[in-house]
Write an enzyme that holds these catalytic residues in place. Structure first.
Site, mmCIF file in Angstrom:
data_model
loop_
_atom_site.group_PDB
_atom_site.id
_atom_site.type_symbol
_atom_site.label_atom_id
_atom_site.label_comp_id
_atom_site.label_asym_id
_atom_site.label_seq_id
_atom_site.Cartn_x
_atom_site.Cartn_y
_atom_site.Cartn_z
ATOM 1 N N GLY A 1 -4.693 1.391 4.243
ATOM 2 C CA GLY A 1 -3.568 0.856 5.031
ATOM 3 C C GLY A 1 -4.074 0.122 6.258
ATOM 4 N N GLU B 1 10.109 16.140 15.576
ATOM 5 C CA GLU B 1 10.451 16.119 14.157
ATOM 6 C C GLU B 1 9.623 17.168 13.413
ATOM 7 O OE1 GLU B 1 9.037 12.769 11.729
ATOM 8 O OE2 GLU B 1 11.088 12.567 11.046
ATOM 9 N N GLY C 1 -4.223 3.606 -2.119
ATOM 10 C CA GLY C 1 -5.215 4.056 -1.151
ATOM 11 C C GLY C 1 -4.656 4.960 -0.084
ATOM 12 N N ASP C 2 -5.533 5.282 0.872
ATOM 13 C CA ASP C 2 -5.185 6.215 1.936
ATOM 14 C C ASP C 2 -5.004 5.464 3.255
ATOM 15 O OD1 ASP C 2 -7.749 5.445 2.413
ATOM 16 O OD2 ASP C 2 -8.551 7.469 2.717
ATOM 17 N N LYS D 1 0.898 -1.172 0.000
ATOM 18 C CA LYS D 1 0.000 0.000 0.000
ATOM 19 C C LYS D 1 0.932 1.217 0.000
ATOM 20 C CE LYS D 1 -1.689 3.056 2.019
ATOM 21 N NZ LYS D 1 -1.421 4.477 1.637
ATOM 22 N N GLU E 1 9.868 1.715 10.485
ATOM 23 C CA GLU E 1 10.879 2.757 10.240
ATOM 24 C C GLU E 1 10.165 4.087 10.417
ATOM 25 O OE1 GLU E 1 14.034 2.257 9.586
ATOM 26 O OE2 GLU E 1 13.994 0.095 9.257
ATOM 27 N N CYS F 1 13.856 11.265 6.922
ATOM 28 C CA CYS F 1 13.727 10.852 8.328
ATOM 29 C C CYS F 1 15.055 10.936 9.064
ATOM 30 C CB CYS F 1 13.192 9.429 8.374
ATOM 31 S SG CYS F 1 14.145 8.333 7.345
#
Ligand code: NAD
Length: 479
Positions: free
Chosen positions: A206, A377, A201-202, A170, A244, A278
């Site tokens: 998921g 972050e 998809g969104d 996905k 991750e 990241c």
């Protein structure tokens, strides 16, 4: 405009059932690039069933045969380097030349490297009277973000395939062009039906993949908040997870570090991909007595980050992925300015092109280590410079966030830098500007996630280890 309205299920592009979709925009022109269908629970169900059906024969193939398919996919992707780089540059905002090298060519090398490592990594091993064998976990659910779309798909799909797993992917709804290209590459390489399925998809799509009982392992890259939710849901079902997640990585410059080199690395890392990485070094820790030196060098270096259209060869930094993300980063910068930190460059009033999701590269100095800016972050082009008095304090500040993804240390003496690097609680630490190593394990401590991608460690994520004990003829029987 491209309509991403088909899922790859059981070796066929299948029209999407739902009319729900996400619109995708060019990050520089704001023009609509296309829209992405939202896969339904039923479509996830069909894809998982196809992966389940394909598992027995795919996992029974010799490793070398699976590795050959993976090389075949790399060869197919290589035919489309230019169009993929342009697509990602438009979707994500990374300048085209960098996009070609980092977003496309590097992942293609990783498909090949994964194929090359598979046989050794998955070979049986002996421990006393046990033979250790590697058993693929089963159907893998892979969920990926938008910032390095092909790289993140590769870390999961190439490794899972060589390990003998079948996959339902996905991909991110904000950067769809790579997933379509991967599906085409898999078909052209003759990958057996059902081995790789792609459901667009969104978040809800998921979530349906996360909740499906026949998915044995969820491999997720994305935000810590979503990773936490996935881990909780997988925990209930005792599914394996590989996560991750985010980061707030620090670079420690010691008193005798070569300041120009430090600044080059930190500017290169923090502002790469408009700060949407990241593992960006987003905190620079400098001795308090060297603050003015670093301040001047950073202010000068940032002027060379020409902001502009990713397709223009003069551009060094492009826009952010979306208007919503730009607005979020903008709010963080405005809030940090209101806190009175030393604004070294950029800021919320800095000029940017009128069209496109731009944020000027921004540097704040004398940022308190416990402030929100130093702890959370941002995922945009924002660097925090933090001062320290002793190296012990620098280590504590570097380790003093919830994250632990990456880090860097600089000192005149490499052994001195290494001694500090060994005290950092992060999955990847660069000493004195050492280059990125794609074969090294990549992943984080704490809120940066669970598990590793890359090289042999990345393949091992997708296998169970089975020990088979063989009878040992006892001395008594022999005599
Ligand atoms: P995100 O978490 O919003 O979305 C990532 C993916 O998860 C997307 O495909 C999305 O559709 C899907 N998703 C969202 N909610 C879901 C849910 N409840 N269940 C299942 N799937 C769901 O992240 P993003 O905005 O796409 O990416 C940015 C984040 O990713 C940043 O925090 C960044 O640090 C992190 N990231 C980490 C790494 C790493 O290797 N550690 C690499 C790249 C990005």
């Amino acid at each position: 405009m491209t309509a991403y309205q088909h899922h790859l299920i059981d070796g066929r592009w299948t029209p999407a059932q739902s009319a729900d979709r996400t619109r995708v925009f060019d990050s520089a022109s704001e023009a609509e690039l296309g829209h992405v269908a939202h896969g339904t629970d039923a479509e996830i169900g069909l894809a998982v069933q196809a992966a389940k059906n394909a598992f027995a024969s795919w996992s029974a193939l010799p490793v070398s045969a699976r590795a050959d398919f993976v090389r075949g996919i790399a060869n197919q992707l290589e035919e489309h380097v230019d169009s993929l780089a342009r697509g990602i540059a438009a979707e994500v905002g990374m300048p085209l030349k960098l996009s070609q090298r980092i977003q496309v060519q590097a992942p293609i090398l990783a498909w090949r490297a994964t194929a090359d490592l598979a046989a050794d990594c998955l070979a049986d091993a002996r421990v006393g009277n046990s033979t250790i064998t590697h058993v693929p976990v089963g159907v893998v659910g892979a969920i990926t973000p938008w910032n390095y779309p092909l790289h993140q798909i590769t870390g999961k799909v190439a490794a899972a395939l060589v390990a003998g797993c079948t996959v339902v992917l996905k991909p991110s709804e904000l950067a769809p062009c790579t997933a379509r290209a991967l599906g085409e590459a898999a078909l052209a390489a003759g990958l057996p039906n059902g081995v790789l399925n792609i459901v667009l998809g969104d978040a809800a799509t998921g979530q349906a993949l996360v909740d499906h009982p026949d998915v044995a392992l969820l491999s997720f890259t994305g935000s810590t908040a979503v990773g936490r939710r996935i881990a909780a849901s997988a925990g209930q079902a005792l599914k394996r997870v590989a996560l991750e997640l985010g980061g707030k990585s620090a670079c420690i410059a010691t008193a005798d570090a070569p300041a120009e080199n430090v600044v080059r690395q930190v500017i290169g890392s923090c502002f790469l991909n408009s700060g949407q990485s990241c593992n960006s070094l987003t905190r620079l820790l400098v001795p308090v007595e060297r603050y003015d030196t670093y301040r001047a060098l950073l202010a000068d270096a940032v002027t060379r980050l020409t902001l502009g259209d990713p397709m223009d060869s003069a551009t060094r930094m492009g826009p952010l992925v979306s208007a919503a993300h730009r607005d979020r980063v903008h709010a963080v910068i405005a809030e940090s300015q209101s806190q009175g930190f030393d604004l070294i460059a950029g800021g919320s009033q800095a000029p940017v092109p009128a069209t496109g999701y731009y944020i000027a590269p921004t540097i704040f100095g004398r940022v308190p280590p416990q402030s929100t800016l130093a702890q959370q972050e941002v995922f945009g082009p924002v660097l925090s410079v933090i001062t320290y008095e002793t190296e012990q304090q620098a280590i504590e500040i570097a380790n003093g966030t919830a994250y632990g993804l990456a880090g860097a240390v600089w000192a005149a003496d490499v052994d001195h830098a290494l001694r500090l690097a060994l005290q950092l609680r992060a999955g990847q630490v660069d000493v004195n500007g050492a280059p990125y190593n794609p074969a090294a394990p990549f992943g984080g401590f704490g809120d940066s996630g669970l598990g590793r991608e890359g090289g042999t460690y990345g393949i091992e994520e997708f296998v169970e280890v089975r020990a088979i004990q063989m009878p040992v003829a006892s001395t008594k029987e022999k005599s």
